[in-house]
Write a protein that holds these residues in place. Structure first.
Motif, mmCIF file in Angstrom:
data_model
loop_
_atom_site.group_PDB
_atom_site.id
_atom_site.type_symbol
_atom_site.label_atom_id
_atom_site.label_comp_id
_atom_site.label_asym_id
_atom_site.label_seq_id
_atom_site.Cartn_x
_atom_site.Cartn_y
_atom_site.Cartn_z
ATOM 1 N N ALA A 23 0.824 -1.201 0.000
ATOM 2 C CA ALA A 23 0.000 0.000 0.000
ATOM 3 C C ALA A 23 0.860 1.254 0.000
ATOM 4 C CB ALA A 23 -0.908 0.001 1.226
ATOM 5 N N SER A 24 0.402 2.258 -0.713
ATOM 6 C CA SER A 24 1.075 3.552 -0.703
ATOM 7 C C SER A 24 0.021 4.648 -0.714
ATOM 8 C CB SER A 24 2.007 3.687 -1.910
ATOM 9 O OG SER A 24 1.293 3.556 -3.122
ATOM 10 N N GLY A 25 0.396 5.794 -0.148
ATOM 11 C CA GLY A 25 -0.521 6.918 -0.143
ATOM 12 C C GLY A 25 -1.529 6.916 0.981
ATOM 13 N N LEU A 26 -1.392 6.014 1.925
ATOM 14 C CA LEU A 26 -2.276 5.974 3.091
ATOM 15 C C LEU A 26 -1.467 5.598 4.320
ATOM 16 C CD1 LEU A 26 -2.568 2.698 3.631
ATOM 17 C CD2 LEU A 26 -4.384 2.859 1.930
ATOM 18 N N THR A 27 -2.075 5.852 5.485
ATOM 19 C CA THR A 27 -1.443 5.466 6.741
ATOM 20 C C THR A 27 -1.803 4.014 6.999
ATOM 21 O OG1 THR A 27 -1.649 7.730 7.544
ATOM 22 C CG2 THR A 27 -1.229 6.007 9.178
ATOM 23 N N PHE A 28 -0.864 3.135 6.701
ATOM 24 C CA PHE A 28 -1.135 1.697 6.662
ATOM 25 C C PHE A 28 -1.735 1.188 7.968
ATOM 26 C CE2 PHE A 28 -0.838 -2.353 4.819
ATOM 27 C CZ PHE A 28 -0.198 -3.254 5.667
ATOM 28 N N SER A 29 -1.240 1.668 9.078
ATOM 29 C CA SER A 29 -1.694 1.172 10.373
ATOM 30 C C SER A 29 -3.121 1.619 10.715
ATOM 31 C CB SER A 29 -0.741 1.622 11.475
ATOM 32 O OG SER A 29 -0.671 3.034 11.517
ATOM 33 N N SER A 30 -3.672 2.523 9.933
ATOM 34 C CA SER A 30 -5.036 2.998 10.177
ATOM 35 C C SER A 30 -6.091 2.188 9.430
ATOM 36 C CB SER A 30 -5.160 4.473 9.774
ATOM 37 O OG SER A 30 -4.340 5.286 10.579
ATOM 38 N N TYR A 31 -5.634 1.225 8.649
ATOM 39 C CA TYR A 31 -6.545 0.472 7.789
ATOM 40 C C TYR A 31 -6.529 -1.013 8.089
ATOM 41 C CZ TYR A 31 -7.278 4.564 4.885
ATOM 42 O OH TYR A 31 -7.640 5.808 4.439
ATOM 43 N N ALA A 32 -7.723 -1.577 8.218
ATOM 44 C CA ALA A 32 -7.849 -3.026 8.157
ATOM 45 C C ALA A 32 -7.606 -3.445 6.715
ATOM 46 C CB ALA A 32 -9.239 -3.458 8.606
ATOM 47 N N MET A 33 -7.089 -4.657 6.554
ATOM 48 C CA MET A 33 -6.780 -5.160 5.222
ATOM 49 C C MET A 33 -7.482 -6.491 4.999
ATOM 50 S SD MET A 33 -4.776 -2.792 4.055
ATOM 51 C CE MET A 33 -4.153 -3.556 2.551
ATOM 52 N N ALA A 34 -7.770 -6.772 3.761
ATOM 53 C CA ALA A 34 -8.459 -8.022 3.454
ATOM 54 C C ALA A 34 -8.080 -8.501 2.064
ATOM 55 C CB ALA A 34 -9.968 -7.836 3.549
#
Length: 121
Positions: A23-34
């Motif tokens: 991922a790029s362009g976002l705060t990775f730790s703020s997002y759940a992933m699936a």
């Protein structure tokens, strides 16, 4: 925001693959992933979820015990380790990111472009 999925390919039944999604362009730790997948002629279906903290994971019944989702915060990457692959696992696999707090929550905010997994019998 960009989600770049990779790692798909052709594998024989019983084999393994590891998918990656950076991922790029976002705060990775703020997002759940699936991970989701879509087989030819079928609707897209949920595969696996990992929470923002990485503590909670959840799997579709069809992959439980065979697939493992994980994330690396230093690399902004989520992985899907797929073992004991079967022909019915053949699909395009998509990663997704969302500001969600549970595996059942929707919608996801961002989607990757997909990577094709083909399992031969």
């Amino acid at each position: 925001v960009q989600l770049q999925a990779s790692g798909g390919g052709l594998v024989q039944a019983g084999g393994s693959l590891r998918l990656s999604c950076t991922a790029s362009g976002l705060t990775f730790s703020s997002y759940a992933m699936a991970w989701f997948r879509q087989a030819p002629g079928k609707e897209r279906e949920f595969v696996a979820y990992i929470s923002r903290s990485g503590v909670t994971t959840y799997y579709a019944d069809s992959v439980k015990g065979r697939f493992t989702i994980s994330r690396d915060y230093a690399k902004n990457t989520v992985f899907l380790q797929m073992n004991s692959l079967q022909p019915e696992d053949t699909a395009v696999y998509y990663c997704a990111a969302g500001r969600l707090t549970s595996a059942s929550a929707r919608p996801y905010d961002y989607w990757g472009q997909g990577t094709l997994v083909t399992v031969s019998s």
